[in-house]
Every structure is written in C-alpha cells, then in structure tokens.
Design an enzyme around this catalytic site. Structure first.
Site, PDB file in Angstrom:
ATOM      1  N   HIS A 152      -3.906  -5.505   1.384  1.00 25.14           N
ATOM      2  CA  HIS A 152      -3.594  -6.254   2.199  1.00 25.14           C
ATOM      3  C   HIS A 152      -4.059  -7.429   3.416  1.00 25.14           C
ATOM      4  O   HIS A 152      -5.486  -7.579   2.460  1.00 25.14           O
ATOM      5  CB  HIS A 152      -4.497  -5.059   3.843  1.00 25.14           C
ATOM      6  N   CYS A 190       1.379  -1.219  -0.051  1.00 21.76           N
ATOM      7  CA  CYS A 190       0.444   0.327  -0.022  1.00 21.76           C
ATOM      8  C   CYS A 190       0.429   1.081  -0.069  1.00 21.76           C
ATOM      9  O   CYS A 190       1.516   1.291  -0.536  1.00 21.76           O
ATOM     10  CB  CYS A 190      -1.157  -0.265   1.146  1.00 21.76           C
TER      11      CYS A 190
END
Length: 491
Positions: free
Chosen positions: A437, A330
């Site tokens: 994630h 991310c």
C-alpha cells in the site's frame, strides 16, 4: 497531564478529521507538542504505526499534521467492517476478533478501558491532545455505553467543539438539534460551534450566527471557508470521482468492491496531470481503460464473487486480450492468483474459492496479520530505472507460487536489516502485483509505474510535498477563521 479538546460533528463528514488536523498543525507551529486521538473509528482505510500496530488512516494524517509518527494509542478501537452487521475489532493496534454489532455493543465497557489507557499514555507525553469524535453525538440508539463521543468526553472531563457542514444545507437545524439531544451535563461541556465549508459573503450569514448564539448560549468560534480542491486523505468514504480532463492521456479505472480498503492508495493517480482516473461502481463498466487496478479488500473471497456478479471478471479478460494492463494491490493481488484458501474462516465461512487464475500462485488467509512499514527498491524487467519505494503492508494472507519468485520489489522493514521480496510481473509484462500500500505515493515509483502503464514521458508529482502544502493551506484557513488565542483561553 495535557490539555484536551474534543471535536464532534453534527453528521459524518462534517469536517471533524480536517479540523483536528488543522488544530494539530497550528499548535505544532506554535511550538507545542500535540497528538491526535480518536477513541473509536470505523474505517477500512488504515495505516501501520511506528509500534507495529494498525489505526485509521485519518489519525495517521493527523499525526503527520502534528509532526509526529502515528502510534496505535492514537486510535485504540478500530472497527473494520467485513459485512453489513459485523466487523473486525482492532484494539490498540492489534486485531482481536470479528464481532457482530450487537456483540460489540456489549463489549464497549471493555473497550472503554483500552480507550482510557491509551488516552492516559498520550496525555503524559504531549502538551495537547486533540480528539476526534465519530459520526454524531446525537445518535440516540448508540448513546448507551458510548465511547466515541460524549461518553468519552464525560469520562475524561474535556471540552467539546461541535462542527457542522453548511455546504450540506440545514446547518442551524443540525447544530440546534444536536445540542438539544444532549444531556444537560453534555450541553455544558460544549464550548462553541464551528461552521465548515462556507461559500459567499460572510456578512450575509451574520444574522444567522447571531440568532444561533442567542438561541443556544454558545459562541460561534469560527466559520471556515470552502477550500477548493482541498486534498486530505479520506478516512473511509470514497470521495467524488476524478474523471480526467482534456489532455490527460492515460485512462485508469479501479473497481469499487463492496469492502474496498485503503482506497487512498490511488490519491496520487487522481491528482496526476496525465491521468484520467475513475472509480467504477456497481453496474458500471471497466471498458475503455489503459490500466485496470484491482484494489485492496477486507473480504477477498466475497469481493471475488461480487466481481463476477458485476461481470467485471469477463471485462478484465477482454481488457487483457486487447492489450490492456492490470495491476493488483493486496487483496487485488490475491484475486489474480489461482486460489484463495480460508481454512480458519478469517473472512467468513471457512473454505476455498478459485481466483482469476491469471498468475500462478495461491493465497492462504491466516488469523495473524502482517503489519509492516517498509522501504526498498522497485525494478521492472525491460526498464533501466530502479525506483525508490516505501509504503506499508496490511494483510492476513500469505501468497506463494512460481510467479512470485520473479519478484520486482526488494524491501526492508523500517528499523531492521531483514530483507524481503514482494510482487511480480507476468511473463508478457501486462500484469503487475504487489502487497505494498502507498506504492504510488513515492515519486520515483509513481513515474516508473506510469511508464510501464503506457506513458512515454511522465510529469513529476511529489505527492508527499503536496500533502504538506495542503495541511499548511488548511491550517492557514482555520487560523484566519478561528481566533486560536481565544480558543486556548477557553481550555
């Protein structure tokens, strides 16, 4: 309408999150439909909900304990700090705006309306709502317009348990002092105390429990024992480092940004028997790792600057020069590209900042977040295995560039047939990035990534089953400590 019970704590990390999870699992085992609820949460660990919103990670774990999918109504107000005085305000799963603390204080009346609306929707669907407070109800400076603790309990007229952590010390002062700082009506609302993380002979504690009940007129509903190595995903604060043990062969280090987010991504690595895992804080070194993972962040440009201040960018270059491997997740992915552009000032002052330049792509931050639960396949060049993968995306940036055309993950959003691609591996095979994630939570993906990182033969770790086992262990301990039938009678 459902029965409602609220758990408040004398301090942060007193055990509110785990007690709510335990009560949810216990009630679900008894055949009740039960949902968790947290009116207001401040956390950078978040989860994507079944309705495409965003809530605190703690409420997602509590939903799992209750046997239901997480929904944005379970945490209607989520504050995601972006500075020491400001935070992004997420209302019923959707990012609203960034506010300074003083501005949010004025906004609380509007926020309470959203809180009550979400609570009423859940109340119409479930037999029980188990509510978690935030911090302590005795924070005098925050009591005006409170929506997180007694302000909510008074608004919906629900009973309250106060939990305290005896392992921190001063448990009787915490409980008596907290109760004393409440108003008379709030004190009447408290139906009892729970003492958490007790070690030793309970009979030696009994005189103190008797004194507490006599002093306050409130029963001690139970004393929960200290559960060694209990693993429940943390709501926000980093837990103690897992520094590895003899026989662990792969060294992984993760730098801790000033605004690190979703650090629960690394829980499976910390539990893996072959991994020596370390969170690296300010003033510490990344040297000596086999794999360095750049985690997510709430403020990519600010943490790029923070990285340079710590000298971690130089250490990362040296690590690669000597054959080490690097992964970015991310915000960590965004840092590894050439530029991070923020033309709208999504994460601070508008502008651009050079990235680490280790991969050929650029990122532009936008005011609309990507919030997705996804499943798919992970395939790495040079490896025969194709691994099942699932997880979630929470990011404001869109990254584009030649290197990202060499994607390594093929995904579909849950509930749709639309295909999308994610991540890439550098030409030399030493830098891997993904927006996903939870990528290590999948057993097959975990094994493949640890092989890429350097383990020849990877031990099996079923993280999801481990979490289920831990929730059951917690529920069993709470069932022994608290007489649930007596608690239900109090409701």
């Amino acid at each position: 309408m459902s029965k409602t019970l609220m758990v408040q704590g004398t301090t942060s990390d007193a055990g509110k999150t785990t007690l709510v999870a335990a009560l949810g699992r216990i009630l679900a085992r008894r055949g009740f439909s039960v949902a968790p609820f947290k009116p207001q949460n401040m956390a950078l660990n978040s989860a994507v909900t079944v309705d495409g919103g965003e809530i605190g990670r703690g409420q997602a774990v509590q939903a799992q304990a209750c046997g239901i999918a997480p929904h944005s109504d379970m945490n209607p107000i989520l504050l995601k700090p972006s500075s020491d005085t400001g935070a992004q305000v997420v209302v019923q799963g959707r990012a609203l705006s960034d506010m300074e603390a003083a501005s949010f204080h004025d906004y609380k009346k509007v926020a309470m309306a959203a809180v009550i609306e979400s609570y009423q929707r859940l109340s119409s669907q479930y037999d029980f709502i188990v509510v978690e407070g935030a911090g302590s109800p005795a924070e005098i400076n925050l009591r005006d317009g409170d929506i997180a603790n007694m302000g909510f309990a008074e608004a919906v007229d629900c009973p309250v348990i106060i939990i305290a952590d005896i392992d921190k010390g001063g448990v009787f002062a915490h409980l008596v002092g907290t109760l004393a700082l409440l108003s008379k009506s709030e004190q009447r609302r408290v139906i009892g105390f729970v003492i958490n993380r007790f070690r030793g002979d309970l009979s030696l504690l009994q005189p103190g429990l008797d004194w507490l009940e006599q002093r306050t007129g409130k029963p001690v509903l139970g004393v929960i024992p200290y559960l060694q190595n209990l693993h429940i995903e943390a709501e926000d604060a980093l837990t103690a480092n897992s520094l590895g043990e003899d026989g662990r062969s792969l060294k992984i280090k993760v730098p801790v940004w000033s605004r690190i987010s979703n650090h629960t991504d690394f829980d499976p690595l910390r539990l893996h028997p072959q991994v020596s895992f370390e969170f690296v804080g300010p003033g510490q070194s990344l040297a000596g790792a086999d794999l360095i993972i750049l985690p997510g962040t709430k403020n990519t440009r600010a943490d790029l600057a923070f990285m340079a201040e710590q000298g971690w960018d130089i250490q990362l270059s040296s690590h690669l020069r000597y054959g080490g491997k690097v992964m970015g997740i991310c915000g960590g992915l965004q840092m590894l590209g050439r530029w991070v552009h923020d033309p709208m000032g999504v994460e601070g002052e508008a502008g651009s900042l050079k990235g680490l330049g280790l991969l050929n792509f650029e990122t532009e931050l936008r005011d609309r977040k990507t919030l997705l639960n996804v499943t798919g396949k992970l395939q790495l060049p040079g490896f025969i295995e194709i691994a099942e993968v699932s997880g979630y995306e929470i990011h404001a940036g869109v990254s584009r560039g030649p290197d990202l055309l060499r994607h390594i993950i093929t995904l579909s959003e849950q509930g749709t047939s639309e295909i999308k691609h994610d991540g890439c591996l550098s030409d030399d095979g030493r830098i891997l990035v993904s927006y996903l994630h939870g990528i290590f939570h999948c057993e097959e993906a975990l094994q493949l990534l640890l092989q890429w990182a350097g383990l020849a033969k990877v031990a099996s770790l079923n993280y999801e089953q481990h979490v289920e086992n831990e929730l059951n262990r917690l529920a069993d301990a709470v069932s022994e400590a608290i007489t649930i039938d007596d608690l239900l009678a109090l409701l």
